[in-house]
Design a protein around this motif. Sequence first.
Motif, short mmCIF file in Angstrom:
data_model
loop_
_atom_site.label_atom_id
_atom_site.label_comp_id
_atom_site.label_asym_id
_atom_site.label_seq_id
_atom_site.Cartn_x
_atom_site.Cartn_y
_atom_site.Cartn_z
N ARG A 154 10.55 -20.09 13.12
CA ARG A 154 11.13 -18.78 13.42
C ARG A 154 10.05 -17.87 13.99
N HIS A 155 10.48 -16.88 14.78
CA HIS A 155 9.55 -15.93 15.38
C HIS A 155 10.00 -14.52 15.04
N GLN A 156 9.03 -13.70 14.64
CA GLN A 156 9.30 -12.29 14.39
C GLN A 156 8.32 -11.48 15.23
N PRO A 157 8.82 -10.63 16.11
CA PRO A 157 7.92 -9.80 16.91
C PRO A 157 6.96 -9.02 16.01
N ALA A 158 5.73 -8.94 16.44
CA ALA A 158 4.64 -8.23 15.73
C ALA A 158 4.16 -8.96 14.49
N LYS A 159 4.84 -10.04 14.07
CA LYS A 159 4.37 -10.81 12.92
C LYS A 159 3.97 -12.22 13.31
N GLY A 160 4.55 -12.75 14.34
CA GLY A 160 4.23 -14.10 14.79
C GLY A 160 5.26 -15.11 14.35
N TYR A 161 4.80 -16.34 14.15
CA TYR A 161 5.67 -17.47 13.84
C TYR A 161 5.50 -17.86 12.38
N HIS A 162 6.57 -18.37 11.81
CA HIS A 162 6.50 -18.98 10.49
C HIS A 162 7.58 -20.06 10.44
N PHE A 163 7.49 -20.90 9.42
CA PHE A 163 8.52 -21.92 9.27
C PHE A 163 9.12 -21.83 7.88
N VAL A 164 10.34 -22.32 7.80
CA VAL A 164 11.00 -22.47 6.51
C VAL A 164 11.41 -23.93 6.38
N LEU A 165 11.44 -24.39 5.15
CA LEU A 165 11.93 -25.73 4.85
C LEU A 165 13.31 -25.54 4.25
N ASN A 216 1.38 -26.98 13.67
CA ASN A 216 0.29 -27.64 12.94
C ASN A 216 0.46 -27.46 11.44
N GLY A 217 0.95 -26.28 11.02
CA GLY A 217 1.21 -26.04 9.60
C GLY A 217 2.29 -26.97 9.07
N ILE A 218 3.33 -27.19 9.86
CA ILE A 218 4.38 -28.13 9.47
C ILE A 218 3.80 -29.54 9.33
N ASP A 219 2.99 -29.95 10.30
CA ASP A 219 2.36 -31.27 10.23
C ASP A 219 1.51 -31.41 8.97
N SER A 220 0.80 -30.36 8.61
CA SER A 220 -0.03 -30.38 7.41
C SER A 220 0.81 -30.57 6.15
N VAL A 221 1.92 -29.86 6.07
CA VAL A 221 2.81 -30.01 4.91
C VAL A 221 3.34 -31.44 4.85
#
Length: 65
Positions: A8-19, A41-46
Amino acid sequence: MAARFEVRHQPAKGYHFVLIATNGQVIATSEHYETHRACLNGIDSVKRNADAPVHDVTPGSGKES
């Protein structure tokens, strides 16, 4: 349907993922990343490190440090 990661993308906050679990519930949320690539890369790490022991440091667990 298997569990899935959603970027997901949030303007001014950047990207994050949810499982998301098979029932559609969000079961984990990541930190925010500056770039889409860093988020992936964070997803790959998880995925690589998900087979990890539980380290319970809550009061009363007997495992506090």
